[in-house]
Design an enzyme around this catalytic site. Sequence first.
Site, PDB file in Angstrom:
ATOM      1  N   HIS A 434      39.036  46.995  37.896  1.00 21.29           N
ATOM      2  CA  HIS A 434      38.594  48.235  38.540  1.00 21.29           C
ATOM      3  C   HIS A 434      39.123  48.348  39.956  1.00 21.29           C
ATOM      4  O   HIS A 434      39.552  47.366  40.589  1.00 21.29           O
ATOM      5  CB  HIS A 434      37.063  48.343  38.528  1.00 21.29           C
ATOM      6  CG  HIS A 434      36.344  47.308  39.329  1.00 21.29           C
ATOM      7  ND1 HIS A 434      36.082  47.459  40.671  1.00 21.29           N
ATOM      8  CD2 HIS A 434      35.824  46.091  38.983  1.00 21.29           C
ATOM      9  CE1 HIS A 434      35.418  46.392  41.110  1.00 21.29           C
ATOM     10  NE2 HIS A 434      35.254  45.545  40.114  1.00 21.29           N
ATOM     11  N   CYS A 453      33.961  40.511  37.751  1.00 20.16           N
ATOM     12  CA  CYS A 453      34.984  41.477  37.388  1.00 20.16           C
ATOM     13  C   CYS A 453      36.179  41.355  38.337  1.00 20.16           C
ATOM     14  O   CYS A 453      36.108  40.684  39.369  1.00 20.16           O
ATOM     15  CB  CYS A 453      34.429  42.893  37.407  1.00 20.16           C
ATOM     16  SG  CYS A 453      33.351  43.240  35.994  1.00 20.16           S
TER      17      CYS A 453
END
Length: 533
Positions: A434, A453
């Site tokens: 992301h 992440c």
Amino acid sequence: MKIALLIICISILSFISACSDNNAREVFVNRDTTITSANAITDLFIDSTLLELYIDSNKTDEANASLMRNFYKSRNYQYAWFTSKGLAQQANAFWNLHNHFISYSQDSSLHNDHLHQLMDELMIPDSIRIPSTKIIRQTELQLTDHFFKYAHYAFNGKIDPEEFKWYIPRKKIDAVSLLDSLIEHKGKDIDNWAPVNSLYKHVKDNLLVYYEWQKNKSLPVIGPIENTLRKGDSADILPAIKQYLSVTGDLAHNDDSQTFNDEFEKAVKRFQKRFGLKQDGVIGKDFSTEINVSVQKRIEQLLVNLERMRWLPPRPGGTFIVANIPAFRLLIFENKKKVFESDIVVGKEGTGTVIFTDSLKYIVFSPYWNLPASIVRNEIEPAIHRNPNYLQRNNMEITGYNNGLPVIRQKPGSGNALGLVKFIFPNNYNIYFHDTPSKYLFERDKRAFSHGCIRVRKPEEMANYLLKNQPEWTQTKINAAMHAGEEKWVTLKTSVPVFITYFTAWVDEDNLLHFRDDIYGHDKKLADRLFTQ
């Protein structure tokens, strides 16, 4: 000639236990009775009874016993390693390869004194000693057994990767076909025969260089570098550093002057690139730390990474993505060529990014961030207690409750923790790529800051590349979707394999050897297993 059926006592040798999957389904091969003494590649055959006696006497593990039975059935019990004239070419080729592996891997567990003595005697050129039928038969079975153990260690890895939370499916090899191929080609072109990837070969070549440096004491011991050094400076320690960088290939032309000149600055930057340091050409604390790591420690680091590279499945064709956690780097390959790269931020120690593989299927523009329950419990709820306006100030909302814990998401926008786009490869670990509003973190050399992440420095460029075969998604449309403030999911026409890896040593496409810090301690744990058994 045919070997008469005799019940003999074969000498029991002490072999290492090959790692085996006891839950694996055994494959049965029918005996190929079309092979006879008239059409066989050797006139030596072994009786199946003697094979079973060998297996029982040596307590051969089930996996190797199955491989041996299937191998000899498939060739109607022809010998693999001998002809009527003596040791076959493939036996010499395998034994040399086997000894080379033991030497560079520093793994003595494959060494067997008795078998090595037999092979050393059999491989003496023009030896006048003629081994007995019993010795030949004994060596034949021991070599086959040993080959399967060697193949497992050398091509599949000695350690089970899942012990180290490595969830990329382990490479599978067909050891019987591998041995058949070795025999068919009589051990010729053996470097290309070995089922190892190019990453492995390049790192192994550098390992051999480090062994030479260690043997010849080629790299000078530098010691602590007390002061920061930059172009234009002079220092007594510079000749030793120049000698070191000359040996490693970072400095093209060595000189013994104490002057920090232009050419030396280029060498420092090259060294910094290979060790993941800021490429400013300035010798500081981090440079001093890396250049003072001993040759033995670098050798162990290379050996640990070679073990990981044995686990790797074959590279897929087409397009695929590799994120290497210790390198803080993401690469996209197309037809084995690098077409995109970006700095990344990975999980910090304690919430480290998992090592696994999956397929990227979706791109989400202007995403919501659905906060994990652990973050809500450990971070958000305490923040709400301190400041009742916390959710509103951070553009968050409660969408429900789960076992008394609020379910919270952050709305799309420039301040969203996921930034303006995320890339989803559905997995059990809730890990994805992301964007991020915290761009400043990409200026750090070490970038382990996330909850697991992976934050991408160049997300818009990555989206443009991944959607290049979907012409309706132009660069203008992608940019608009990222800033729309309304979540939009896009399904890729073709999913892209993703590999989240952990390598602290590798050779890049420019043939440069890189080293990185062991940020999660995986190297140390693997080294403890490899070097203390």
